[in-house]
Motif scaffolding. Structure first.
Motif, PDB file in Angstrom:
ATOM      1  N   HIS A   1       3.397  32.539 -56.403  1.00 21.58           N
ATOM      2  CA  HIS A   1       3.631  33.130 -57.993  1.00 21.58           C
ATOM      3  C   HIS A   1       2.543  32.674 -58.807  1.00 21.58           C
ATOM      4  N   HIS A   2       1.272  31.802 -58.348  1.00 23.07           N
ATOM      5  CA  HIS A   2       0.413  31.255 -59.430  1.00 23.07           C
ATOM      6  C   HIS A   2      -1.011  31.078 -58.848  1.00 23.07           C
TER       7      HIS A   2
ATOM      8  N   ALA B   1      -0.636  31.364 -65.095  1.00 26.46           N
ATOM      9  CA  ALA B   1       0.513  32.060 -64.363  1.00 26.46           C
ATOM     10  C   ALA B   1       1.574  31.293 -65.060  1.00 26.46           C
TER      11      ALA B   1
ATOM     12  N   THR C   1       4.288  40.463 -64.481  1.00 29.79           N
ATOM     13  CA  THR C   1       3.362  40.528 -63.494  1.00 29.79           C
ATOM     14  C   THR C   1       3.905  41.921 -62.230  1.00 29.79           C
TER      15      THR C   1
ATOM     16  N   GLN D   1      -2.322  46.903 -67.609  1.00 27.98           N
ATOM     17  CA  GLN D   1      -3.121  47.900 -66.969  1.00 27.98           C
ATOM     18  C   GLN D   1      -3.371  48.996 -67.696  1.00 27.98           C
TER      19      GLN D   1
ATOM     20  N   SER E   1      -1.275  40.115 -56.858  1.00 23.26           N
ATOM     21  CA  SER E   1      -0.251  40.739 -57.954  1.00 23.26           C
ATOM     22  C   SER E   1       0.382  39.929 -58.797  1.00 23.26           C
ATOM     23  N   CYS E   2       0.380  38.398 -58.350  1.00 20.25           N
ATOM     24  CA  CYS E   2       1.266  37.334 -59.110  1.00 20.25           C
ATOM     25  C   CYS E   2       0.424  37.238 -60.447  1.00 20.25           C
ATOM     26  N   VAL E   3      -0.786  37.611 -60.705  1.00 23.85           N
ATOM     27  CA  VAL E   3      -1.437  37.089 -61.876  1.00 23.85           C
ATOM     28  C   VAL E   3      -2.090  38.595 -62.443  1.00 23.85           C
ATOM     29  N   THR E   4      -1.451  39.597 -62.175  1.00 29.31           N
ATOM     30  CA  THR E   4      -1.942  41.083 -62.671  1.00 29.31           C
ATOM     31  C   THR E   4      -0.718  41.557 -63.413  1.00 29.31           C
ATOM     32  N   ASN E   5      -0.945  41.433 -64.795  1.00 26.29           N
ATOM     33  CA  ASN E   5      -0.040  41.824 -65.965  1.00 26.29           C
ATOM     34  C   ASN E   5       0.323  43.201 -65.815  1.00 26.29           C
TER      35      ASN E   5
ATOM     36  N   TRP F   1       6.063  31.244 -64.097  1.00 25.12           N
ATOM     37  CA  TRP F   1       6.974  31.806 -62.929  1.00 25.12           C
ATOM     38  C   TRP F   1       8.279  30.687 -63.243  1.00 25.12           C
TER      39      TRP F   1
ATOM     40  N   ASP G   1       6.294  40.101 -60.288  1.00 19.11           N
ATOM     41  CA  ASP G   1       7.516  40.200 -60.811  1.00 19.11           C
ATOM     42  C   ASP G   1       8.189  41.867 -60.793  1.00 19.11           C
TER      43      ASP G   1
END
Lengths: 389, 246
Positions: free
Chosen positions: B67-68, A303, B44, B93, B85-89, A305, B47
């Motif tokens: 967020h990680h 990640a 993400t 998709q 959702s924080c690590v789903t680009n 951020w 985001d």
């Protein structure tokens, strides 16, 4: 007796969490409102470093002393919320080595325990360290759980009777002449708007403190100063690794769970809601991080951020984020702007959340004429799950 | 250093984000709202939600913190699958429309927010110890004052396994994958008596409630593999009952 007074805290970050805990222990009636999820601003997404104070021991000694004092208190009141593997300040270049004496002197002046290690000793502790390591200094850094630690403050406060309302956004302040008498909120659960009356309102919105205080025509010198963090797969080190030099970009790697978190950079953002994520800062984390641990250069990213520090300081073209202090300050707007009923706390760090709350709660009790001592140095926090019970 | 407006990486690709909305008494029954975002290569789903809340609809409610992928708060369904959702680009998709919905099983509070009390109720009796010995860099010496290297447990209590589990969805008394995995960890770490732990899971709400769908192991973002641990606990329960083990 004290519960005749009602305090409203705005902001459900780590500062708000620690204040609501402190004030409820002092017997006050407290409501906390947060526009989103608890700890969804800066609190949950900082580096996760329980500072020994070493990072600030040379240039920001007030903050360094706060860090080492709170480091020891938090370990005592929140056991189980830290990976307690200590930390190293690592010298890789001759310039780093030249910084050693200044660093050790600063640590000694701030009461931060240190232990000098040869390169060989350091590499035995952390085999992935740069083989060019020249020496290292051990300090009592640790990894904190950025989310579960503040949630333990919320959990304890809630079990002690606090009214904590996430998804409740302040859209205006109630005022009578120049006195703030409460908040006007909108619930993002039901969509309804309503008033909450208060004897005193505490603005604990961190990087958002200026936005909030403008609702009262008050001013707070806070500068949202984001930095980029990059989490990579794999635990490349067990101790917190810092570069032995003046604070700079990408010079700390905090291990956490099965990740290693490299941070950070620094710039001023005009809007804490839109921080951005510059690609060159992400690349810089890899480049600078790999000076400490060469392997992270090839580690897959989990990640990336940004998180906004709420630094204290007026806008100035000559001062950068690295020059601003990491200390905190509580502003009574009566003294500052002639506005009664509103107190703002900002600045500070995750490590100093409890101390920020003690200072703020002292101001609150003083203003309300409440005689109650702070108990947060001793009271052991409940597990975070107690928040959901 | 002056105020810098630092943006996000280029190039930008327009994407629609279709979000389930629910506000009891206000948006009730739930509906879908669709928003447009300019997705960049690092964006993400979290985001995207942050951008929508900041610029298009400040009433959008969702859970998030670190967020990680360490806090577990931002779990939700993206295109029908439970993810953090924080690590789903967004762009990975591969769809022009990204459908975002709350987790299942747990009661819906508002928009994408579910009540984690349901997760806590099933999970908490296992007894929680969040710290374990670090299995990384075992060749390393420990620093003075540190007996052994520790780290936080991999389970981040995100609720993804509970949402993905077909049994938990229909049986409120089923302990569920995360809770059973926590019992497993308690046993191997020696937190409590093994006989007590095996007795606690040797029920229809425990290891025998599992239908072996393994959706939990498939969905877990932290490689806890709860399904495998449930099977391990079953073996231990059976072994403890064999007459030649007494």
């Amino acid at each position: 007796m004290n519960s005749n007074y009602h305090v409203v805290i705005i902001g459900g970050g780590s500062t708000g969490a620690a204040i609501v805990h402190d004030l409820v222990l002092r017997g006050l009636k407290v409501t906390l409102v947060e526009r989103g999820e608890l700890t969804s601003g800066t609190a949950g997404r900082h580096h996760g470093l329980l500072h020994s104070g070493g990072r600030y021991a040379v240039k920001d000694q007030e903050s360094a002393k706060e860090c080492i004092e709170e480091n020891l208190i938090l370990r005592k009141i929140a056991p189980g919320s830290f990976e307690e593997n200590d930390g190293l300040f690592v010298a890789i270049t001759d310039e780093d080595v030249a910084y050693k004496d200044t660093f050790l002197q600063g640590c000694a002046e701030c009461g931060i325990p240190t232990r000098e290690l040869t390169a060989k000793e350091a590499l035995l502790l952390e085999p992935n360290l740069n083989p060019k390591t020249k020496l290292a200094i051990q300090v009592p850094d640790a990894t904190m759980d950025c989310w579960r630690l503040p949630m333990r403050f919320f959990a304890t406060a809630k079990q002690n009777g606090a009214d904590i309302r996430p998804y409740t956004e302040v859209i205006g302040l109630l005022k009578q002449n120049s006195t703030v008498t409460g908040v006007h909120v909108r619930s993002h659960v039901t969509g309804k708007e309503y008033d909450i009356k208060a004897d005193l309102v505490v603005n604990a919105t961190g990087a958002w403190a200026e936005k909030l205080s403008e609702m009262a025509d008050a001013r707070v010198p806070v500068r949202p100063t984001p930095g980029v963090l990059v989490a990579v797969y794999g635990r490349w080190n067990n101790m917190v690794l810092n570069r032995l030099n003046r604070p700079s970009d990408g010079d700390i790697i905090v291990p956490q769970r099965e990740l290693s978190v490299i941070g950070t950079s620094s710039w001023f953002a005009p809007d804490p809601d839109r921080l951005g994520l510059p690609m060159e800062h992400v690349e810089r984390m890899y480049e600078r991080g790999s000076q400490l641990v060469p392997g992270v250069k090839y580690a897959r990213m989990r990640a990336a951020w940004s998180a906004a520090r709420p630094l204290l300081g007026e806008a100035s073209p000559t001062v950068g984020g690295r020059d601003l202090p990491r200390t905190f300050k509580c502003f009574d707007h009566k003294e500052r702007d002639g506005i009664e009923g509103l107190v703002t706390i900002t600045g500070g760090k995750g490590t100093t959340m409890r101390a920020m709350a003690e200072t703020t709660s002292d101001v609150v009790c003083d203003k309300l004429g409440v005689d109650a001592v702070c108990r947060t140095r001793e009271v052991v926090l409940l597990p975070y799950w107690a928040y959901y019970q | 250093m002056s105020d810098e407006v630092i943006g996000r990486p280029d190039p930008k690709t327009p994407v629609s984000v279709k979000i389930l909305r629910y506000k009891p008494g206000a948006i009730d029954p739930p509906r879908y709202d669709t928003f447009q975002v300019d997705a960049d290569p690092l964006m993400t789903v979290l985001d995207a939600l942050e951008e929508i809340r900041a610029t298009q609809d400040s009433t959008l409610a969702y859970r998030h913190s670190c967020h990680h992928a360490s806090c577990g708060t931002c779990a939700m369904k993206v295109n029908g699958k439970e993810v953090l959702s924080c690590v789903t680009n967004v762009l990975e998709q591969g769809t022009d429309v990204i459908v975002v919905e709350p987790l299942g099983t747990m009661p819906l509070v508002t928009d994408l927010v579910v009540d984690m009390g349901d997760f806590a109720r099933r999970y908490e009796p296992a007894g929680l110890s969040f710290i374990r010995e670090s299995e990384y860099l075992t060749e390393a010496q420990t620093p003075e004052g540190v007996d052994h290297h520790t780290r936080f447990e991999s389970c981040i209590e995100c609720g993804i396994c509970l949402s993905a589990c077909p049994v938990a969805n229909t049986n409120a008394s089923f302990i569920g994958p995360a809770g059973l995995a926590a019992y497993y960890r308690a046993m191997v770490k020696g937190d409590g008596e093994a006989t007590d732990i095996l007795a606690a899971v040797d029920t229809d709400c425990g290891v025998w409630g599992c239908h072996g769908a393994m959706e939990c192991t498939e969905a877990c973002p932290s490689q806890v593999e709860p399904g495998d641990l449930i099977m391990y606990l079953r073996r231990e329960v059976v072994k403890s009952k064999l007459p030649w083990n007494h």
